[in-house]
Design a protein around this motif. Structure first.
Motif, PDB file in Angstrom:
ATOM      1  N   ALA A  71      67.368  78.030  39.774  1.00  0.00           N
ATOM      2  CA  ALA A  71      68.468  78.661  38.876  1.00  0.00           C
ATOM      3  C   ALA A  71      69.447  77.410  38.602  1.00  0.00           C
ATOM      4  CB  ALA A  71      69.244  79.797  39.348  1.00  0.00           C
ATOM      5  N   ALA A  72      69.808  76.706  39.760  1.00  0.00           N
ATOM      6  CA  ALA A  72      70.811  75.785  39.541  1.00  0.00           C
ATOM      7  C   ALA A  72      70.358  74.443  38.727  1.00  0.00           C
ATOM      8  CB  ALA A  72      71.196  74.887  41.044  1.00  0.00           C
ATOM      9  N   GLU A  73      69.067  74.356  38.660  1.00  0.00           N
ATOM     10  CA  GLU A  73      68.422  73.268  37.897  1.00  0.00           C
ATOM     11  C   GLU A  73      68.592  73.422  36.408  1.00  0.00           C
ATOM     12  OE1 GLU A  73      64.696  72.756  39.996  1.00  0.00           O
ATOM     13  OE2 GLU A  73      65.495  71.341  41.133  1.00  0.00           O
ATOM     14  N   HIS A  74      68.230  75.038  36.154  1.00  0.00           N
ATOM     15  CA  HIS A  74      68.218  75.194  34.931  1.00  0.00           C
ATOM     16  C   HIS A  74      69.768  75.468  34.121  1.00  0.00           C
ATOM     17  CE1 HIS A  74      67.003  78.335  31.344  1.00  0.00           C
ATOM     18  NE2 HIS A  74      68.260  78.534  31.515  1.00  0.00           N
ATOM     19  N   VAL A  75      70.787  75.897  35.050  1.00  0.00           N
ATOM     20  CA  VAL A  75      72.106  75.714  34.542  1.00  0.00           C
ATOM     21  C   VAL A  75      72.682  74.258  34.324  1.00  0.00           C
ATOM     22  CG1 VAL A  75      74.582  76.243  35.128  1.00  0.00           C
ATOM     23  CG2 VAL A  75      72.514  77.897  35.692  1.00  0.00           C
ATOM     24  N   LYS A  76      72.149  73.429  35.171  1.00  0.00           N
ATOM     25  CA  LYS A  76      72.344  71.996  35.178  1.00  0.00           C
ATOM     26  C   LYS A  76      71.928  71.552  33.737  1.00  0.00           C
ATOM     27  CE  LYS A  76      71.956  67.530  37.216  1.00  0.00           C
ATOM     28  NZ  LYS A  76      71.420  66.713  38.129  1.00  0.00           N
ATOM     29  N   LYS A  77      70.656  71.937  33.435  1.00  0.00           N
ATOM     30  CA  LYS A  77      70.009  71.358  32.107  1.00  0.00           C
ATOM     31  C   LYS A  77      70.715  71.938  30.906  1.00  0.00           C
ATOM     32  CE  LYS A  77      65.501  70.212  34.382  1.00  0.00           C
ATOM     33  NZ  LYS A  77      64.133  70.469  33.939  1.00  0.00           N
ATOM     34  N   ALA A  78      70.939  73.420  30.996  1.00  0.00           N
ATOM     35  CA  ALA A  78      71.498  74.099  29.710  1.00  0.00           C
ATOM     36  C   ALA A  78      72.953  73.795  29.581  1.00  0.00           C
ATOM     37  CB  ALA A  78      71.025  75.479  29.959  1.00  0.00           C
ATOM     38  N   PHE A  79      73.640  73.819  30.625  1.00  0.00           N
ATOM     39  CA  PHE A  79      75.053  73.640  30.537  1.00  0.00           C
ATOM     40  C   PHE A  79      76.088  72.350  30.903  1.00  0.00           C
ATOM     41  CE2 PHE A  79      73.767  78.082  30.770  1.00  0.00           C
ATOM     42  CZ  PHE A  79      73.870  78.698  29.335  1.00  0.00           C
ATOM     43  N   GLY A  80      75.365  71.898  32.248  1.00  0.00           N
ATOM     44  CA  GLY A  80      75.916  70.564  32.782  1.00  0.00           C
ATOM     45  C   GLY A  80      77.206  71.032  33.678  1.00  0.00           C
ATOM     46  N   LYS A  81      77.440  72.406  33.576  1.00  0.00           N
ATOM     47  CA  LYS A  81      78.588  72.520  34.438  1.00  0.00           C
ATOM     48  C   LYS A  81      78.734  74.089  34.519  1.00  0.00           C
ATOM     49  CE  LYS A  81      82.227  74.026  31.355  1.00  0.00           C
ATOM     50  NZ  LYS A  81      83.654  74.274  31.139  1.00  0.00           N
ATOM     51  N   VAL A  82      79.638  74.338  35.878  1.00  0.00           N
ATOM     52  CA  VAL A  82      79.955  75.838  35.846  1.00  0.00           C
ATOM     53  C   VAL A  82      81.492  75.822  36.351  1.00  0.00           C
ATOM     54  CG1 VAL A  82      79.604  78.087  37.347  1.00  0.00           C
ATOM     55  CG2 VAL A  82      77.844  76.551  36.610  1.00  0.00           C
ATOM     56  N   ASP A  83      82.181  76.889  35.829  1.00  0.00           N
ATOM     57  CA  ASP A  83      83.507  76.939  36.122  1.00  0.00           C
ATOM     58  C   ASP A  83      84.161  78.055  37.151  1.00  0.00           C
ATOM     59  OD1 ASP A  83      84.885  75.017  34.148  1.00  0.00           O
ATOM     60  OD2 ASP A  83      83.720  76.136  32.700  1.00  0.00           O
ATOM     61  N   LEU A  84      83.213  79.048  37.096  1.00  0.00           N
ATOM     62  CA  LEU A  84      83.425  79.963  38.058  1.00  0.00           C
ATOM     63  C   LEU A  84      82.070  80.502  38.427  1.00  0.00           C
ATOM     64  CD1 LEU A  84      85.382  82.398  39.354  1.00  0.00           C
ATOM     65  CD2 LEU A  84      84.925  83.638  37.305  1.00  0.00           C
ATOM     66  N   ILE A  85      82.197  80.918  39.882  1.00  0.00           N
ATOM     67  CA  ILE A  85      80.883  81.582  40.372  1.00  0.00           C
ATOM     68  C   ILE A  85      81.402  82.756  41.255  1.00  0.00           C
ATOM     69  CG2 ILE A  85      79.013  81.473  42.305  1.00  0.00           C
ATOM     70  CD1 ILE A  85      78.325  78.918  41.270  1.00  0.00           C
ATOM     71  N   ILE A  86      80.803  83.996  41.032  1.00  0.00           N
ATOM     72  CA  ILE A  86      81.274  85.035  41.662  1.00  0.00           C
ATOM     73  C   ILE A  86      79.816  85.636  42.385  1.00  0.00           C
ATOM     74  CG2 ILE A  86      81.968  87.444  41.840  1.00  0.00           C
ATOM     75  CD1 ILE A  86      83.352  86.712  39.119  1.00  0.00           C
TER      76      ILE A  86
END
Length: 262
Positions: A71-86
């Motif tokens: 999931a982290a690899e997918h998010v990195k490729k698609a968005f490059g960042k995250v501002d908030l994780i709950i």
């Protein structure tokens, strides 16, 4: 840059309500919703349909490290960042009821509860911290001093019964232990990720007693004014998230904003 938020455990209860609230009130550039079985998450898929192009649903079992890594690899490729994780997924006990005495305790029950409630959120932090450090600080309050600004926020949903200082009743061994350990993980994360540049704010939050599947067996013992809807609880917690800054990291907060003793 547009905000990117991720809700882990998004198919029902608090997680689903966090998704609704963020989509309506925060207008994120992207919301990532993770759950174990997206094919069975009808309410979540309905929310996706109501917000076309805004929601990415990822299959993620928080008990499986390989799922989290993918999931982290997918998010990195698609968005490059995250501002908030709950991190909102949780279990009371595999049986659905907390232990009332030692005779109810089993090693497997404790291990299963700790794996979901404690290990999962910590492993989420392991793989998503680099993406939070690339965040744009879209959630919380940013002070004018650049050195005190944060790039991202981790919120771990805890419970008041995980407070050692507040425990006067006993019982619920697995759940209490899992949430006490989660609070220690939050504290540790706040120290390590508070030293980093850019900084990441890490907090635990108690949502109150909420009308969800987890608490349903115990509703008869809760006064009506103390049993919250998911909407009310999430509204309160999002207000706290809106106020967070690096000075508030490493703490546990009640739904009303007061600090919860460890």
């Amino acid at each position: 840059m547009a905000a990117v938020a991720l809700v882990q455990g998004a198919s029902r209860g608090l997680g689903l309500e966090f998704c609704r609230n963020i989509l309506i009130n925060k207008a994120p550039g992207a919301l990532i919703a993770t759950c174990r079985n997206p094919d069975n998450a009808a309410e979540l898929m309905s929310l996706v349909a109501q917000h076309p192009g805004k929601v990415t649903v990822l299959k993620l079992d928080v008990n499986r490290e390989d799922d989290i890594q993918r999931a982290a690899e997918h998010v990195k490729k698609a968005f490059g960042k995250v501002d908030l994780i709950i991190n909102s997924s949780a279990m009371l006990h595999p049986s659905g009821k907390g232990e009332t005495s030692l005779k109810d305790v089993s090693a497997q029950g404790i291990i299963s509860t700790l794996t979901t409630n404690t290990v999962g959120p910590l492993v989420m932090a392991k793989y998503f911290a680099p993406l939070l450090q690339k965040g744009s600080g879209a959630f919380g309050q940013q002070p004018p001093e650049k050195a005190k600004q944060h790039s991202g926020i981790i919120v771990n949903i805890t419970a008041k019964v995980g407070s050692i200082g507040d425990n006067g009743l006993g019982g619920w061994y697995s759940y209490r232990m899992s949430k006490a350990a989660l609070n220690m993980a939050t504290r540790n994360l706040s120290i390590e990720l508070g030293r980093s540049r850019p900084r990441v704010v890490c907090v635990s939050m108690h949502p109150g007693t909420v009308n969800t599947d987890l608490s349903r067996p115990y509703h008869k013992n809760v006064p009506k004014d103390k049993l919250f809807s998911t909407g009310h609880s999430v509204h309160c917690l999002m207000s706290i998230i809106d106020s967070l800054n690096i000075d508030k990291t490493g703490k546990a907060y009640n739904w009303n904003g007061s600090e919860l003793p460890w």
